[in-house]
Design a protein around this motif. Structure first.
Motif, PDB file in Angstrom:
ATOM      1  N   LEU A  31       0.843  -1.191   0.000  1.00 38.74           N
ATOM      2  CA  LEU A  31       0.000   0.000   0.000  1.00 38.74           C
ATOM      3  C   LEU A  31       0.879   1.242   0.000  1.00 38.74           C
ATOM      4  O   LEU A  31       1.877   1.318   0.713  1.00 38.74           O
ATOM      5  N   VAL A  32       0.511   2.208  -0.808  1.00 36.23           N
ATOM      6  CA  VAL A  32       1.263   3.453  -0.940  1.00 36.23           C
ATOM      7  C   VAL A  32       0.980   4.333   0.267  1.00 36.23           C
ATOM      8  O   VAL A  32      -0.171   4.487   0.678  1.00 36.23           O
ATOM      9  N   GLY A  33       2.028   4.902   0.824  1.00 33.27           N
ATOM     10  CA  GLY A  33       1.865   5.804   1.949  1.00 33.27           C
ATOM     11  C   GLY A  33       3.204   6.340   2.401  1.00 33.27           C
ATOM     12  O   GLY A  33       4.251   5.818   2.022  1.00 33.27           O
ATOM     13  N   HIS A  34       3.185   7.385   3.220  1.00 40.66           N
ATOM     14  CA  HIS A  34       4.418   7.967   3.741  1.00 40.66           C
ATOM     15  C   HIS A  34       5.084   6.993   4.712  1.00 40.66           C
ATOM     16  O   HIS A  34       6.296   6.867   4.740  1.00 40.66           O
ATOM     17  N   SER A  35       4.261   6.299   5.494  1.00 44.45           N
ATOM     18  CA  SER A  35       4.784   5.291   6.418  1.00 44.45           C
ATOM     19  C   SER A  35       4.687   3.933   5.722  1.00 44.45           C
ATOM     20  O   SER A  35       4.828   3.845   4.518  1.00 44.45           O
ATOM     21  N   ASP A  36       4.392   2.879   6.456  1.00 43.95           N
ATOM     22  CA  ASP A  36       4.308   1.549   5.843  1.00 43.95           C
ATOM     23  C   ASP A  36       2.965   1.257   5.173  1.00 43.95           C
ATOM     24  O   ASP A  36       2.791   0.236   4.554  1.00 43.95           O
ATOM     25  N   GLY A  37       1.986   2.163   5.315  1.00 51.96           N
ATOM     26  CA  GLY A  37       0.688   1.990   4.678  1.00 51.96           C
ATOM     27  C   GLY A  37      -0.209   0.963   5.353  1.00 51.96           C
ATOM     28  O   GLY A  37      -1.208   0.546   4.779  1.00 51.96           O
ATOM     29  N   ASP A  38       0.126   0.546   6.570  1.00 50.07           N
ATOM     30  CA  ASP A  38      -0.651  -0.469   7.289  1.00 50.07           C
ATOM     31  C   ASP A  38      -1.989   0.128   7.742  1.00 50.07           C
ATOM     32  O   ASP A  38      -2.104   0.724   8.801  1.00 50.07           O
ATOM     33  N   VAL A  39      -3.029  -0.050   6.924  1.00 53.09           N
ATOM     34  CA  VAL A  39      -4.322   0.583   7.192  1.00 53.09           C
ATOM     35  C   VAL A  39      -4.978   0.079   8.478  1.00 53.09           C
ATOM     36  O   VAL A  39      -5.683   0.837   9.152  1.00 53.09           O
ATOM     37  N   VAL A  40      -4.746  -1.171   8.838  1.00 56.91           N
ATOM     38  CA  VAL A  40      -5.343  -1.708  10.070  1.00 56.91           C
ATOM     39  C   VAL A  40      -4.690  -1.056  11.290  1.00 56.91           C
ATOM     40  O   VAL A  40      -5.375  -0.531  12.174  1.00 56.91           O
ATOM     41  N   ALA A  41      -3.365  -1.073  11.349  1.00 55.62           N
ATOM     42  CA  ALA A  41      -2.658  -0.465  12.484  1.00 55.62           C
ATOM     43  C   ALA A  41      -2.937   1.026  12.573  1.00 55.62           C
ATOM     44  O   ALA A  41      -3.122   1.567  13.667  1.00 55.62           O
ATOM     45  N   HIS A  42      -3.006   1.705  11.431  1.00 57.17           N
ATOM     46  CA  HIS A  42      -3.260   3.151  11.437  1.00 57.17           C
ATOM     47  C   HIS A  42      -4.671   3.463  11.942  1.00 57.17           C
ATOM     48  O   HIS A  42      -4.869   4.417  12.700  1.00 57.17           O
ATOM     49  N   ALA A  43      -5.650   2.671  11.538  1.00 56.65           N
ATOM     50  CA  ALA A  43      -7.021   2.886  12.002  1.00 56.65           C
ATOM     51  C   ALA A  43      -7.139   2.623  13.505  1.00 56.65           C
ATOM     52  O   ALA A  43      -7.807   3.375  14.223  1.00 56.65           O
ATOM     53  N   VAL A  44      -6.467   1.588  13.991  1.00 59.83           N
ATOM     54  CA  VAL A  44      -6.478   1.304  15.433  1.00 59.83           C
ATOM     55  C   VAL A  44      -5.791   2.440  16.191  1.00 59.83           C
ATOM     56  O   VAL A  44      -6.287   2.896  17.225  1.00 59.83           O
ATOM     57  N   ALA A  47      -8.113   5.335  16.369  1.00 61.78           N
ATOM     58  CA  ALA A  47      -9.194   5.085  17.325  1.00 61.78           C
ATOM     59  C   ALA A  47      -8.705   5.259  18.765  1.00 61.78           C
ATOM     60  O   ALA A  47      -9.404   5.836  19.606  1.00 61.78           O
ATOM     61  N   LEU A  48      -7.504   4.774  19.060  1.00 62.05           N
ATOM     62  CA  LEU A  48      -6.948   4.931  20.406  1.00 62.05           C
ATOM     63  C   LEU A  48      -6.710   6.401  20.740  1.00 62.05           C
ATOM     64  O   LEU A  48      -7.006   6.857  21.852  1.00 62.05           O
ATOM     65  N   LEU A  49      -6.188   7.144  19.769  1.00 64.30           N
ATOM     66  CA  LEU A  49      -5.965   8.583  19.980  1.00 64.30           C
ATOM     67  C   LEU A  49      -7.293   9.297  20.226  1.00 64.30           C
ATOM     68  O   LEU A  49      -7.397  10.141  21.122  1.00 64.30           O
ATOM     69  N   ALA A  50      -8.313   8.953  19.441  1.00 57.94           N
ATOM     70  CA  ALA A  50      -9.631   9.577  19.606  1.00 57.94           C
ATOM     71  C   ALA A  50     -10.217   9.252  20.972  1.00 57.94           C
ATOM     72  O   ALA A  50     -10.775  10.124  21.651  1.00 57.94           O
ATOM     73  N   ALA A  51     -10.084   8.004  21.410  1.00 55.71           N
ATOM     74  CA  ALA A  51     -10.612   7.606  22.713  1.00 55.71           C
ATOM     75  C   ALA A  51      -9.903   8.341  23.848  1.00 55.71           C
ATOM     76  O   ALA A  51     -10.493   8.600  24.894  1.00 55.71           O
ATOM     77  N   ALA A  52      -8.643   8.692  23.622  1.00 55.57           N
ATOM     78  CA  ALA A  52      -7.882   9.427  24.628  1.00 55.57           C
ATOM     79  C   ALA A  52      -8.131  10.935  24.555  1.00 55.57           C
ATOM     80  O   ALA A  52      -7.589  11.692  25.348  1.00 55.57           O
ATOM     81  N   GLY A  53      -8.954  11.340  23.583  1.00 58.44           N
ATOM     82  CA  GLY A  53      -9.257  12.759  23.432  1.00 58.44           C
ATOM     83  C   GLY A  53      -8.124  13.544  22.794  1.00 58.44           C
ATOM     84  O   GLY A  53      -8.023  14.762  22.965  1.00 58.44           O
ATOM     85  N   LEU A  54      -7.265  12.851  22.043  1.00 60.43           N
ATOM     86  CA  LEU A  54      -6.115  13.490  21.403  1.00 60.43           C
ATOM     87  C   LEU A  54      -6.370  13.715  19.917  1.00 60.43           C
ATOM     88  O   LEU A  54      -7.318  13.172  19.345  1.00 60.43           O
ATOM     89  N   ALA A  55      -5.507  14.491  19.305  1.00 59.34           N
ATOM     90  CA  ALA A  55      -5.598  14.768  17.863  1.00 59.34           C
ATOM     91  C   ALA A  55      -5.360  13.478  17.071  1.00 59.34           C
ATOM     92  O   ALA A  55      -4.798  12.507  17.584  1.00 59.34           O
ATOM     93  N   ASP A  56      -5.756  13.483  15.802  1.00 60.29           N
ATOM     94  CA  ASP A  56      -5.663  12.272  14.976  1.00 60.29           C
ATOM     95  C   ASP A  56      -4.225  11.915  14.611  1.00 60.29           C
ATOM     96  O   ASP A  56      -3.281  12.647  14.883  1.00 60.29           O
ATOM     97  N   ILE A  57      -4.092  10.779  13.956  1.00 65.62           N
ATOM     98  CA  ILE A  57      -2.792  10.220  13.594  1.00 65.62           C
ATOM     99  C   ILE A  57      -1.971  11.179  12.732  1.00 65.62           C
ATOM    100  O   ILE A  57      -0.751  11.255  12.865  1.00 65.62           O
ATOM    101  N   GLY A  58      -2.627  11.926  11.861  1.00 60.00           N
ATOM    102  CA  GLY A  58      -1.923  12.883  11.003  1.00 60.00           C
ATOM    103  C   GLY A  58      -1.258  14.001  11.785  1.00 60.00           C
ATOM    104  O   GLY A  58      -0.261  14.568  11.360  1.00 60.00           O
TER     105      GLY A  58
END
Length: 77
Positions: A31-44, A47-58
């Motif tokens: 998968l094309v991406g700046h990092s490794d493109g791991d869509v499952v790990a990135h989505a998790v 979700a963890l950042l959102a649950a902690a009330g923090l800004a998104d992965i970007g």
């Protein structure tokens, strides 16, 4: 109780390994991406950042930042 949701999408292409949930999956394209493109790990991670009330992965791993180029989803988690 806090909950969070995450979403990530990358297109197929290139020669890197296809990583899903920090596991390499045999496939002719990754998968094309700046990092490794791991869509499952990135989505998790998102979700963890959102649950902690923090800004998104970007915000935490900006795509224009050379420090995060090629970083693995496992490292982000």
């Amino acid at each position: 109780m806090r909950v969070g949701t995450g979403l990530d999408a990358h297109r197929f292409g290139g020669t890197r390994a296809l990583m899903l949930g920090t596991v390499e999956v045999p496939h002719p394209e990754g998968l094309v991406g700046h990092s490794d493109g791991d869509v499952v790990a990135h989505a998790v991670c998102d979700a963890l950042l959102a649950a902690a009330g923090l800004a998104d992965i970007g915000h935490h791993f900006p795509p224009g930042d050379a420090r995060w180029e090629g970083v693995t989803g496992a490292t982000m988690l």
